[in-house]
Design an enzyme around this catalytic site. Structure first.
Site, PDB file in Angstrom:
ATOM      1  N   SER A  93       0.618  -1.575   0.321  1.00  0.00           N
ATOM      2  CA  SER A  93       0.529  -0.004   0.244  1.00  0.00           C
ATOM      3  C   SER A  93       1.156   1.466   0.156  1.00  0.00           C
ATOM      4  O   SER A  93       0.308   2.496  -0.262  1.00  0.00           O
ATOM      5  CB  SER A  93      -0.786   0.055   1.642  1.00  0.00           C
ATOM      6  OG  SER A  93      -0.156   0.166   2.483  1.00  0.00           O
ATOM      7  N   GLU A 133       0.085 -13.133  -1.668  1.00  0.00           N
ATOM      8  CA  GLU A 133      -1.771 -12.639  -1.183  1.00  0.00           C
ATOM      9  C   GLU A 133      -1.656 -14.070  -2.929  1.00  0.00           C
ATOM     10  O   GLU A 133      -1.267 -13.751  -3.662  1.00  0.00           O
ATOM     11  CB  GLU A 133      -2.169 -11.649  -2.373  1.00  0.00           C
ATOM     12  CG  GLU A 133      -1.516  -9.909  -1.210  1.00  0.00           C
ATOM     13  CD  GLU A 133      -2.350  -9.002  -2.205  1.00  0.00           C
ATOM     14  OE1 GLU A 133      -2.945  -8.898  -3.025  1.00  0.00           O
ATOM     15  OE2 GLU A 133      -2.027  -7.659  -1.844  1.00  0.00           O
ATOM     16  N   GLU A 163      -8.502 -10.113   4.262  1.00  0.00           N
ATOM     17  CA  GLU A 163      -8.902  -8.163   3.863  1.00  0.00           C
ATOM     18  C   GLU A 163     -10.533  -8.390   3.295  1.00  0.00           C
ATOM     19  O   GLU A 163     -11.188  -9.043   1.910  1.00  0.00           O
ATOM     20  CB  GLU A 163      -8.148  -7.665   2.768  1.00  0.00           C
ATOM     21  CG  GLU A 163      -8.708  -6.416   2.500  1.00  0.00           C
ATOM     22  CD  GLU A 163      -7.954  -5.394   1.813  1.00  0.00           C
ATOM     23  OE1 GLU A 163      -6.285  -6.122   2.039  1.00  0.00           O
ATOM     24  OE2 GLU A 163      -7.536  -4.380   1.759  1.00  0.00           O
TER      25      GLU A 163
HETATM   26  O1  KIV Z   1      -0.072  -2.742   1.637  1.00  0.00           O
HETATM   27  C1  KIV Z   1      -1.131  -3.332   2.680  1.00  0.00           C
HETATM   28  O2  KIV Z   1      -1.522  -2.529   4.002  1.00  0.00           O
HETATM   29  C2  KIV Z   1      -1.431  -4.693   3.239  1.00  0.00           C
HETATM   30  C3  KIV Z   1      -2.645  -4.303   4.464  1.00  0.00           C
HETATM   31  C4  KIV Z   1      -3.836  -3.544   3.615  1.00  0.00           C
HETATM   32  C5  KIV Z   1      -3.111  -5.449   5.291  1.00  0.00           C
HETATM   33  O3  KIV Z   1      -1.713  -5.820   2.664  1.00  0.00           O
END
Ligand code: KIV
Length: 283
Positions: free
Chosen positions: A45, A115, A182
């Site tokens: 993220s 993932e 999620e």
């Molecule tokens: O990239 C991220 O911040 C995540 C979280 C939302 C779990 O994978």
């Protein structure tokens, strides 16, 4: 106390909730760790929050290593997990192992997050054999946003819910240390948490997971582009930063900053000598 795979697993057993937040730099990592957060995640993220991309797809291994290394210096007792970025573990076993090893050795995280479902079980086993703990991630998997058709709640229908439960069990058996769930219905997250032996960390997955994670900038109201339903603002740091910046600009403009208390002085005699000899000379 330093958090480890064992202390985190013990929390699941005793019912004590695990706390996790994202962090992307040294100073924020330090603040979170010193405030008692159990786990820090250098999430991809960071593509949106730190680099301004619209999604996580453009984040590279080098981006992840750079930020993970910074966070590792400030993570204190928190257990540090870093995301394997888009496609870095999908182009063959060797590539995946090399990339995960780089994230551990150069980034200095303690586990990697990937993932996907049961198709990743062989990789999980190989990584574990090589000494690399793995966290899984099911439900809304942001790296697949283009195949999912957007950021939506996942696994509401029977077929998808059963698939998610089976994926969670398969990853658990393959040896992941935990699974991020999620954007899935809270009832399903509860069932998964009860059915698997490793811990679950929810984000938009209700209160019954073994722990919770949020993007730090979301829960501190520092990132206004997008506010998912599952985020709660725990402090208005964005507004506090803007107040501070406005006050600074105003003080510079009206001459009240800096004042004597922020300034250094020099010997008057030296100043007079310089003024006499050099400024006069130059005139
Ligand atoms: O990239 C991220 O911040 C995540 C979280 C939302 C779990 O994978």
């Amino acid at each position: 106390m330093k958090q480890t795979i064992i202390t985190l697993q013990n929390k699941k057993k005793s019912g004590e909730k695990i706390t996790m937040l994202t962090a992307y730099d040294y100073s924020m990592a330090r603040l979170c760790a010193e405030a008692g957060c159990d786990m820090l995640l250098v999430g991809d993220s960071l593509g949106m929050v730190m680099l301004g991309y619209p999604d996580t797809v453009s984040v590279t291994m080098d981006d992840m290593i750079h930020h993970t290394r910074a966070v590792s210096r400030g993570c204190g007792d928190a257990f540090l997990v870093a995301d394997m970025p888009f496609m870095s573990y999908r182009t063959g076993m060797r590539d995946a192992l090399v990339n995960a090893a780089r994230l551990m050795a150069e980034g200095r995280c303690q586990a990697v997050k990937i993932e996907g479902g049961s198709e990743l079980c062989d990789l999980v086993r190989q990584l574990k054999l090589g000494g690399i703990p793995v966290v899984g991630h099911l439900g809304l998997t942001p790296q697949s946003v283009n195949t999912l058709g957007g950021y939506k709640v996942q696994a509401k229908e029977e077929e998808a819910a059963v698939r998610l439960l089976r994926d969670a069990k398969a990853l658990d058996e393959a040896g992941v240390m935990g699974i991020v769930l999620e954007c899935v219905p809270r009832e399903l997250a509860r069932l998964v948490s009860e059915e698997i032996s490793c811990f679950t960390i929810g984000i938009g997955a209700g209160p019954d997971c073994d722990g919770q994670v949020l993007v730090l900038q979301d829960m501190l109201s520092m990132y206004s582009e997008f506010r998912p339903k599952f985020v709660q603002s725990f402090a208005d740091v964005g507004a506090a930063i803007q107040d501070g910046v406005r006050a600074y600009c105003a003080a510079v403009q009206d001459g009240t900053f800096p004042d004597d208390s922020h300034s250094f002085t020099m010997d008057k005699a030296i100043l007079e000598k310089i003024a006499a000899e050099y400024t006069a000379h130059e005139k």
